[in-house]
Design an enzyme around this catalytic site. Structure first.
Site, PDB file in Angstrom:
ATOM      1  N   THR A  31       0.851  -1.197   0.000  1.00 45.78           N
ATOM      2  CA  THR A  31       0.000   0.000   0.000  1.00 45.78           C
ATOM      3  C   THR A  31       0.887   1.248   0.000  1.00 45.78           C
ATOM      4  O   THR A  31       0.606   2.226  -0.709  1.00 45.78           O
ATOM      5  CB  THR A  31      -0.952  -0.001   1.218  1.00 45.78           C
ATOM      6  OG1 THR A  31      -1.472  -1.325   1.397  1.00 45.78           O
ATOM      7  CG2 THR A  31      -2.114   0.952   1.001  1.00 45.78           C
ATOM      8  N   ASP A  81       1.534   5.375   6.104  1.00 43.05           N
ATOM      9  CA  ASP A  81       1.932   3.964   6.056  1.00 43.05           C
ATOM     10  C   ASP A  81       0.689   3.068   6.030  1.00 43.05           C
ATOM     11  O   ASP A  81      -0.406   3.497   6.419  1.00 43.05           O
ATOM     12  CB  ASP A  81       2.783   3.638   7.300  1.00 43.05           C
ATOM     13  CG  ASP A  81       3.603   2.347   7.128  1.00 43.05           C
ATOM     14  OD1 ASP A  81       3.471   1.671   6.099  1.00 43.05           O
ATOM     15  OD2 ASP A  81       4.375   2.038   8.054  1.00 43.05           O
ATOM     16  N   GLY A  82       0.886   1.844   5.620  1.00 41.20           N
ATOM     17  CA  GLY A  82      -0.172   0.834   5.659  1.00 41.20           C
ATOM     18  C   GLY A  82      -0.208   0.144   7.012  1.00 41.20           C
ATOM     19  O   GLY A  82       0.481   0.546   7.956  1.00 41.20           O
ATOM     20  N   ALA A  83      -1.008  -0.906   7.100  1.00 37.59           N
ATOM     21  CA  ALA A  83      -1.097  -1.697   8.339  1.00 37.59           C
ATOM     22  C   ALA A  83      -1.556  -3.099   7.969  1.00 37.59           C
ATOM     23  O   ALA A  83      -2.166  -3.314   6.918  1.00 37.59           O
ATOM     24  CB  ALA A  83      -2.077  -1.070   9.312  1.00 37.59           C
ATOM     25  N   GLU A 103       9.612   1.765  11.087  1.00 37.15           N
ATOM     26  CA  GLU A 103       8.284   2.394  10.960  1.00 37.15           C
ATOM     27  C   GLU A 103       7.896   3.064  12.276  1.00 37.15           C
ATOM     28  O   GLU A 103       7.368   4.179  12.301  1.00 37.15           O
ATOM     29  CB  GLU A 103       7.238   1.334  10.593  1.00 37.15           C
ATOM     30  CG  GLU A 103       7.411   0.803   9.177  1.00 37.15           C
ATOM     31  CD  GLU A 103       6.505  -0.357   8.833  1.00 37.15           C
ATOM     32  OE1 GLU A 103       6.339  -0.629   7.642  1.00 37.15           O
ATOM     33  OE2 GLU A 103       5.969  -1.006   9.749  1.00 37.15           O
ATOM     34  N   LYS A 121      -8.455  -4.806   6.233  1.00 42.97           N
ATOM     35  CA  LYS A 121      -7.533  -4.592   7.361  1.00 42.97           C
ATOM     36  C   LYS A 121      -8.250  -4.102   8.620  1.00 42.97           C
ATOM     37  O   LYS A 121      -7.660  -4.084   9.696  1.00 42.97           O
ATOM     38  CB  LYS A 121      -6.464  -3.562   6.977  1.00 42.97           C
ATOM     39  CG  LYS A 121      -5.698  -3.854   5.691  1.00 42.97           C
ATOM     40  CD  LYS A 121      -4.789  -5.038   5.848  1.00 42.97           C
ATOM     41  CE  LYS A 121      -3.899  -5.325   4.660  1.00 42.97           C
ATOM     42  NZ  LYS A 121      -2.902  -4.339   4.375  1.00 42.97           N
TER      43      LYS A 121
HETATM   44  C1  5RP Z   1       5.527  -3.449   6.803  1.00 42.25           C
HETATM   45  C2  5RP Z   1       4.189  -3.049   7.317  1.00 42.25           C
HETATM   46  C3  5RP Z   1       3.118  -2.806   6.314  1.00 42.25           C
HETATM   47  O1  5RP Z   1       2.576  -1.549   6.543  1.00 42.25           O
HETATM   48  C4  5RP Z   1       2.053  -3.836   6.469  1.00 42.25           C
HETATM   49  O2  5RP Z   1       2.658  -5.109   6.399  1.00 42.25           O
HETATM   50  C5  5RP Z   1       0.991  -3.696   5.396  1.00 42.25           C
HETATM   51  O3  5RP Z   1       1.528  -4.052   4.156  1.00 42.25           O
HETATM   52  P1  5RP Z   1       0.645  -4.083   2.847  1.00 42.25           P
HETATM   53  O4  5RP Z   1       0.324  -2.662   2.513  1.00 42.25           O
HETATM   54  O5  5RP Z   1       1.549  -4.718   1.821  1.00 42.25           O
HETATM   55  O6  5RP Z   1      -0.573  -4.920   3.123  1.00 42.25           O
HETATM   56  O7  5RP Z   1       3.962  -2.909   8.488  1.00 42.25           O
HETATM   57  O8  5RP Z   1       6.432  -3.711   7.841  1.00 42.25           O
END
Ligand code: 5RP
Length: 226
Positions: A31, A81-83, A103, A121
């Site tokens: 993401t 950032d994503g999660a 992060e 999520k």
């Molecule tokens: C990486 C993370 C990412 O934010 C989390 O894994 C989400 O990833 P994605 O956007 O690929 O689902 O914490 O350490």
């Protein structure tokens, strides 16, 4: 609409929140990659970005965005950032990509944390996604034993070394009732570098991609960072 389209949608929305002329922090994952791609379109208005991983640093440079060391930057107004999971109180599990410690460091310095995620999520309770814990290699057996006492099943992420030269232990099967207490407990274990629970410093804003469009949630708790 597939997951990739949802990620692109939230990434585009997040770019609207980027203050012109300011350095921002950028997370890691698929993401966050979509966010970097969208950010490339406004690269001329950005003095630079702080990356939460080597992978993100490379992608930022490829997008024409200058990568700055966190220690060169006075303050960050925004971190995006994503999660792996986010609950209704804006606490998150992160670290699926193994970048949790950097992060967490970048997030801690930012005034505002914007989480971008697709609707899969958002959860009522954290813990279905195995909780990543970064550990100094010589402490891994001890930390595994301690994590086992929490009721989950800890497992070393095979063949994976973090950007900091450490290992990741993924703890499956936890049902996390009190994310803050668990974050404090795990991070107090000797040998643990950080836990992938972001509860003390949760998200200030969630941009959620759904098949019905983008939904934006603001935290009711004042930001503790910066
Ligand atoms: C990486 C993370 C990412 O934010 C989390 O894994 C989400 O990833 P994605 O956007 O690929 O689902 O914490 O350490």
């Amino acid at each position: 609409m597939d997951a990739q389209a949802l990620k692109q949608m939230v990434a585009t929305e997040a770019v609207r929140q980027v203050p012109e002329g300011e350095v921002l922090g950028v997370g890691t994952g698929s993401t966050a990659d979509c966010f970097i791609d969208a950010l490339a379109r406004v690269a001329d208005h950005l003095p630079g970005a702080v990356a939460s991983s080597e992978r993100t640093a490379q992608r930022l440079r490829a997008a024409g965005i200058r990568v700055l060391d966190l220690n060169e930057v006075d303050h960050l107004s925004l971190y995006v950032d994503g999660a792996d999971e986010i609950d209704h109180g804006m606490s998150m599990i992160k670290g699926g990509g193994g970048a949790l410690t950097r992060e967490k460091i970048v997030a801690a310095t930012a005034r505002r944390f914007v989480c971008i995620a697709d609707e899969s999520k958002r959860v009522a309770r954290l813990g279905r996604f195995p909780l990543p814990v970064e550990v100094i290699p010589m402490a891994s057996a001890y930390v595994m034993r301690e994590l086992g006492k929490l009721g989950g099943t800890p497992r070393i992420r095979a063949g994976f070394v973090t950007d900091n030269g450490n290992q990741i232990i993924d703890v499956a099967g936890l049902s996390i009732e009190d994310p803050r207490a668990l974050e404090s407990h795990i991070e107090a274990l000797v040998g643990v570098v950080s836990a992938g629970l972001f509860a003390h410093r949760g998200a200030d804003c969630l941009i959620l991609g759904t098949t019905r469009g983008v939904q934006i949630f603001e935290s009711t708790v004042a930001s503790k960072a910066g």
